[in-house]
Design a protein around this motif. Structure first.
Motif, PDB file in Angstrom:
ATOM      1  N   GLY A  75       1.020  -1.477  -0.027  1.00  0.00           N
ATOM      2  CA  GLY A  75       0.156  -0.253   0.035  1.00  0.00           C
ATOM      3  C   GLY A  75       0.309   1.019   0.066  1.00  0.00           C
ATOM      4  O   GLY A  75       0.495   2.319   0.095  1.00  0.00           O
ATOM      5  N   GLU A  76       1.758   0.874   0.218  1.00  0.00           N
ATOM      6  CA  GLU A  76       2.382   2.362   0.228  1.00  0.00           C
ATOM      7  C   GLU A  76       3.127   3.048  -1.467  1.00  0.00           C
ATOM      8  O   GLU A  76       3.452   1.989  -2.643  1.00  0.00           O
ATOM      9  CB  GLU A  76       4.050   2.015   0.682  1.00  0.00           C
ATOM     10  N   VAL A  77       3.950   4.204  -1.417  1.00  0.00           N
ATOM     11  CA  VAL A  77       3.842   5.036  -3.128  1.00  0.00           C
ATOM     12  C   VAL A  77       5.168   5.539  -2.102  1.00  0.00           C
ATOM     13  O   VAL A  77       5.555   6.051  -1.345  1.00  0.00           O
ATOM     14  CB  VAL A  77       3.123   5.583  -2.776  1.00  0.00           C
ATOM     15  N   LEU A  78       6.146   4.718  -3.457  1.00  0.00           N
ATOM     16  CA  LEU A  78       7.513   4.753  -3.199  1.00  0.00           C
ATOM     17  C   LEU A  78       8.288   5.911  -4.198  1.00  0.00           C
ATOM     18  O   LEU A  78       7.794   5.505  -5.179  1.00  0.00           O
ATOM     19  CB  LEU A  78       8.868   3.690  -2.929  1.00  0.00           C
ATOM     20  N   GLY A  79       8.540   7.086  -4.060  1.00  0.00           N
ATOM     21  CA  GLY A  79       9.203   7.512  -5.331  1.00  0.00           C
ATOM     22  C   GLY A  79      11.266   7.453  -4.764  1.00  0.00           C
ATOM     23  O   GLY A  79      11.291   7.396  -4.496  1.00  0.00           O
ATOM     24  N   ALA A  97       4.394  10.963  -2.724  1.00  0.00           N
ATOM     25  CA  ALA A  97       4.909   9.409  -1.988  1.00  0.00           C
ATOM     26  C   ALA A  97       5.228   9.638  -0.946  1.00  0.00           C
ATOM     27  O   ALA A  97       5.470  10.936  -0.897  1.00  0.00           O
ATOM     28  CB  ALA A  97       6.685   9.545  -3.150  1.00  0.00           C
ATOM     29  N   GLY A  98       5.430   8.874  -0.124  1.00  0.00           N
ATOM     30  CA  GLY A  98       5.329   9.154   1.428  1.00  0.00           C
ATOM     31  C   GLY A  98       6.838   8.575   1.469  1.00  0.00           C
ATOM     32  O   GLY A  98       7.250   9.436   2.900  1.00  0.00           O
ATOM     33  N   ARG A  99       7.375   8.086   0.920  1.00  0.00           N
ATOM     34  CA  ARG A  99       9.414   7.612   1.004  1.00  0.00           C
ATOM     35  C   ARG A  99       9.467   7.642   0.177  1.00  0.00           C
ATOM     36  O   ARG A  99       9.520   7.742  -1.633  1.00  0.00           O
ATOM     37  CB  ARG A  99       8.718   6.289   1.833  1.00  0.00           C
ATOM     38  N   CYS A 100      11.271   8.504  -0.370  1.00  0.00           N
ATOM     39  CA  CYS A 100      11.668   8.523  -1.512  1.00  0.00           C
ATOM     40  C   CYS A 100      12.685   8.322  -1.263  1.00  0.00           C
ATOM     41  O   CYS A 100      13.432   8.039  -0.337  1.00  0.00           O
ATOM     42  CB  CYS A 100      11.397   9.796  -2.068  1.00  0.00           C
ATOM     43  N   LEU A 101      13.525   7.168  -2.467  1.00  0.00           N
ATOM     44  CA  LEU A 101      15.310   7.196  -3.125  1.00  0.00           C
ATOM     45  C   LEU A 101      15.890   8.137  -3.713  1.00  0.00           C
ATOM     46  O   LEU A 101      14.847   8.267  -4.784  1.00  0.00           O
ATOM     47  CB  LEU A 101      15.055   5.297  -3.337  1.00  0.00           C
ATOM     48  N   ARG A 148      -2.041   9.150  -6.886  1.00  0.00           N
ATOM     49  CA  ARG A 148      -2.097   8.550  -5.870  1.00  0.00           C
ATOM     50  C   ARG A 148      -3.906   8.156  -4.975  1.00  0.00           C
ATOM     51  O   ARG A 148      -4.101   7.538  -4.165  1.00  0.00           O
ATOM     52  CB  ARG A 148      -2.771  10.365  -5.597  1.00  0.00           C
ATOM     53  N   ALA A 149      -5.139   8.812  -5.739  1.00  0.00           N
ATOM     54  CA  ALA A 149      -6.304   8.104  -5.375  1.00  0.00           C
ATOM     55  C   ALA A 149      -6.295   7.057  -6.134  1.00  0.00           C
ATOM     56  O   ALA A 149      -6.862   5.679  -4.542  1.00  0.00           O
ATOM     57  CB  ALA A 149      -7.563   9.069  -6.833  1.00  0.00           C
ATOM     58  N   VAL A 150      -5.659   6.290  -6.920  1.00  0.00           N
ATOM     59  CA  VAL A 150      -5.867   4.397  -7.048  1.00  0.00           C
ATOM     60  C   VAL A 150      -5.098   3.597  -5.301  1.00  0.00           C
ATOM     61  O   VAL A 150      -5.477   3.069  -5.069  1.00  0.00           O
ATOM     62  CB  VAL A 150      -5.258   3.926  -8.113  1.00  0.00           C
ATOM     63  N   ASN A 151      -3.359   4.573  -5.653  1.00  0.00           N
ATOM     64  CA  ASN A 151      -3.736   4.178  -4.241  1.00  0.00           C
ATOM     65  C   ASN A 151      -4.600   3.921  -3.122  1.00  0.00           C
ATOM     66  O   ASN A 151      -3.834   2.910  -2.539  1.00  0.00           O
ATOM     67  CB  ASN A 151      -2.194   4.851  -3.603  1.00  0.00           C
ATOM     68  N   VAL A 152      -4.711   5.084  -2.437  1.00  0.00           N
ATOM     69  CA  VAL A 152      -5.680   4.976  -1.671  1.00  0.00           C
ATOM     70  C   VAL A 152      -6.809   4.115  -1.748  1.00  0.00           C
ATOM     71  O   VAL A 152      -7.253   3.301  -1.140  1.00  0.00           O
ATOM     72  CB  VAL A 152      -6.022   6.601  -2.070  1.00  0.00           C
ATOM     73  N   ASP A 153      -7.656   4.225  -3.143  1.00  0.00           N
ATOM     74  CA  ASP A 153      -8.807   3.903  -3.000  1.00  0.00           C
ATOM     75  C   ASP A 153      -8.311   1.928  -2.880  1.00  0.00           C
ATOM     76  O   ASP A 153      -9.568   0.797  -2.302  1.00  0.00           O
ATOM     77  CB  ASP A 153      -9.270   3.817  -4.498  1.00  0.00           C
ATOM     78  N   GLU A 154      -7.146   1.363  -3.647  1.00  0.00           N
ATOM     79  CA  GLU A 154      -7.201  -0.174  -3.587  1.00  0.00           C
ATOM     80  C   GLU A 154      -5.852  -0.410  -2.868  1.00  0.00           C
ATOM     81  O   GLU A 154      -6.049  -1.742  -2.954  1.00  0.00           O
ATOM     82  CB  GLU A 154      -6.934   0.088  -5.470  1.00  0.00           C
ATOM     83  N   GLY A 155      -5.303   0.664  -1.944  1.00  0.00           N
ATOM     84  CA  GLY A 155      -4.192  -0.239  -1.587  1.00  0.00           C
ATOM     85  C   GLY A 155      -3.482  -0.071  -2.622  1.00  0.00           C
ATOM     86  O   GLY A 155      -2.367  -1.510  -1.667  1.00  0.00           O
ATOM     87  N   LEU A 156      -3.323   0.112  -3.227  1.00  0.00           N
ATOM     88  CA  LEU A 156      -1.439  -0.257  -4.264  1.00  0.00           C
ATOM     89  C   LEU A 156      -0.552   0.382  -4.204  1.00  0.00           C
ATOM     90  O   LEU A 156      -0.528   1.300  -4.146  1.00  0.00           O
ATOM     91  CB  LEU A 156      -2.598   0.124  -6.116  1.00  0.00           C
ATOM     92  N   THR A 157      -0.022  -0.611  -4.425  1.00  0.00           N
ATOM     93  CA  THR A 157       1.602  -0.343  -4.020  1.00  0.00           C
ATOM     94  C   THR A 157       2.343   0.317  -4.594  1.00  0.00           C
ATOM     95  O   THR A 157       1.974  -0.707  -5.921  1.00  0.00           O
ATOM     96  CB  THR A 157       2.272  -1.759  -3.721  1.00  0.00           C
ATOM     97  N   THR A 158       2.423   0.941  -5.154  1.00  0.00           N
ATOM     98  CA  THR A 158       3.225   2.097  -6.172  1.00  0.00           C
ATOM     99  C   THR A 158       4.654   2.650  -5.979  1.00  0.00           C
ATOM    100  O   THR A 158       5.242   2.829  -5.016  1.00  0.00           O
ATOM    101  CB  THR A 158       2.997   2.992  -6.673  1.00  0.00           C
TER     102      THR A 158
END
Ligand SMILES: Nc1ncnc2c1ncn2[C@@H]1O[C@H](COP(=O)(O)OP(=O)(O)OP(=O)(O)O)[C@@H](O)[C@H]1O
Ligand SMILES: [Mg+2]
Lengths: 284, 233
Positions: free
Chosen positions: B27-31, B201-205, B177-187
């Protein structure tokens, strides 16, 4: 009037017979980008397998099926053992498939000898179309060819499999990332192309004499048909190319010897390709 | 959800990625940020299975996919929106989306096409149009829509803002972002556009010459000077 109609029928049937013979080549070239020189030998192999079956008392339609399956399997084995290692190397596949042609032709000579063979016409008699006559068997073959072209178009443009295949030839990496098992797809396409060659070889066997080199002229003609018709335009291109090569030969043959007509048509095709290298329906 | 351990990869003799290790939670979004040529696309290709990792391993969920071909990874729910979008130009919008649904296999749900059209109404208006004739922004929507059709477990995006006008970039960021929130899609989203990534993204590399040189929340990276130091913005 009858004469015009009769020439017209001749043009149509020649076109469809050539399209039948070319389809396997077109499918393999259009979808996996291999110019399969072995196509000529596979045609001959199909004819010989059908001949053997008929001589063992097997009914001709069954013999045609056996030839289709047998040559399809030969194509499959050739793909698995050799061709699959050389995709996307046009020159290598050209040479290798030419080698395959030579090997298969020699094997045919070993197994069946070099004597001319022939199959009786399975459907003797002629059909009268508006006063012009057409052989029953040629008529049936033309219909089979039209049906196969239609079926190919339907598979390519109306089915999930067709969408996958078309996606694969446009962008292989993207197709892979969408779950398309490209290696398996290539193998199937190659085997289907071979099976189509076996089918065509068996079907034309009763119309011509069967000899080990019978595929050579057909290979040249279908090669021109496919190239002139257009790269990637599998069904339409095959039909248009076959019309121009097959049909034009019929027309020129009205005024000259068959061999000369054939030569003139090939020369014209070369000139046409000089101006439009992607073929008539081809893009890019 | 995604675990990358000690990955090295490259082309021919050249090594592009060196000892890359990171993981992404369900469910995280990593940049992943980095300048041109720093190995972002190479990383995506390794994750997608188009390029073999020479060392290290890649796990998706509990499955070790390191040796799996790209088509097999698609079967495990990895969907990719590649750099340059990768739409099939000769196919129609609907055919492109159909390919996504085919990739979903048993995960496919009825009604997904309508959901995608709800996200991207422009695609619905252009069902029969050949993808190659659409604008860059529309093609990007199509590429994302196609990836969503695949019902992915893990979505990989390679520079979705590339060549897209700023307003649309924000729109696309909101959509992802909406898809990530609605579906918990890891991105995982690879980008050079820092504001876009910061909004998603909540977190970035940060990737520099194929190594991870910094990691943290977008704010922390900005305040610590890492963004300026490594990206020059
Ligand atoms: N197919 C290839 N063959 C050889 N070298 C390659 C290949 N693709 C990329 N490289 C090299 O690998 C390095 C990293 O490239 P990559 O495409 O991963 O960068 P990137 O971070 O995605 O850049 P950009 O922001 O421009 O897309 C570059 O030095 C590039 O020249
Ligand atoms: Mg890149």
């Amino acid at each position: 009037m009858d004469r015009v109609l009769s020439v017209l029928l001749d043009v149509v049937t020649s076109t469809l017979v050539l399209a039948l013979v070319s389809l396997g080549l077109a499918v393999v070239f259009g979808l996996v980008r291999v110019i399969n020189m072995g196509h000529g030998a596979m045609l001959a192999l199909g004819a010989y397998v059908a001949w053997t079956c008929v001589n063992r008392g097997i009914p001709f339609p069954v013999a045609v099926l056996v030839a289709t399956v047998a040559v399809g399997i030969v194509g499959l084995v050739f793909e698995v053992l050799v061709i699959r290692h050389f995709y996307e190397q046009p020159f290598e596949t050209l040479l290798i498939s030419w080698g395959f042609y030579l090997v298969v032709t020699e094997l045919i000579k070993l197994v069946w000898g070099t004597d001319l063979r022939s199959l009786p016409n399975p459907l003797p008699g002629t059909l009268s179309v508006g006063g012009a006559g057409i052989g029953n068997y040629v008529a049936v073959i033309s219909l089979i060819s039209a049906a196969l072209l239609t079926a190919t178009a339907l598979v390519l443009y109306r089915t999930d499999l067709g969408v996958k295949v078309r996606a694969m030839i446009q962008n292989r990496d993207m197709a892979l990332m969408l779950g398309v098992n490209a290696p398996r797809m290539y193998r199937s396409v190659f085997a289907v192309g071979a099976a189509l060659a076996g089918l065509a070889g068996a079907l034309i066997a009763p119309m011509f004499s069967i000899e080990p080199d019978m595929g050579t002229l057909w290979l040249v003609r279908s090669f021109f048909a496919v190239i002139v018709g257009g790269l990637g335009a599998i069904v339409g291109g095959t039909l248009v190319g076959s019309g121009l090569i097959g049909g034009a030969t019929v027309v020129f043959a009205l005024f000259s010897k068959q061999v000369f007509a054939q030569t003139v048509v090939f020369a014209l095709a070369v000139i046409a390709l000089r101006f439009r290298p992607v073929g008539i329906l081809g893009r890019r | 959800m995604l675990r990358v351990t000690g990955v090295a990869a490259g082309y021919g003799r050249g090594v592009v990625l060196h000892d890359v290790t990171f993981s992404v939670a369900q469910g995280e979004v990593l940049g992943v940020l980095g300048r041109n040529g720093m190995g972002k696309t190479t990383l995506i290709r390794v994750l997608a299975g188009l390029l073999r990792a020479r060392q290290g391993s890649v796990h998706v969920g509990d499955v070790d996919v390191t040796r799996e071909a790209a088509y097999a990874r698609a079967g495990h729910g990895v969907a990719v929106v590649p750099q340059g979008r990768g739409v099939f130009a000769e196919l129609t919008v609907v055919e492109n989306l159909r390919l996504g649904r085919m990739a979903a296999g048993r995960r496919a749900r009825p009604g997904r096409l309508d959901e995608v059209f709800d996200h991207f109404p422009r695609l619905a208006e252009r069902r029969k149009q050949r993808a190659g004739t659409m604008s860059g922004g529309e093609q990007q929507m199509l590429a994302i829509g196609r990836a969503l059709m695949a019902e992915p477990q893990l979505l990989l995006l390679d520079e979705p803002s590339d060549g897209i006008m700023p307003v649309l970039v924000q729109q696309i960021a909101r959509d992802i972002r909406a898809v990530n929130v609605d579906e918990g899609l890891t991105t995982v989203v690879v980008e050079q556009n820092v504001p876009m990534v910061a909004s998603m993204a909540g977190r970035c590399l940060i990737l520099e010459s194929g190594r991870i040189v910094a990691e943290g929340t977008p704010d922390a990276l900005a305040q610590g000077g890492d963004i300026e130091r490594h990206l020059g913005v």
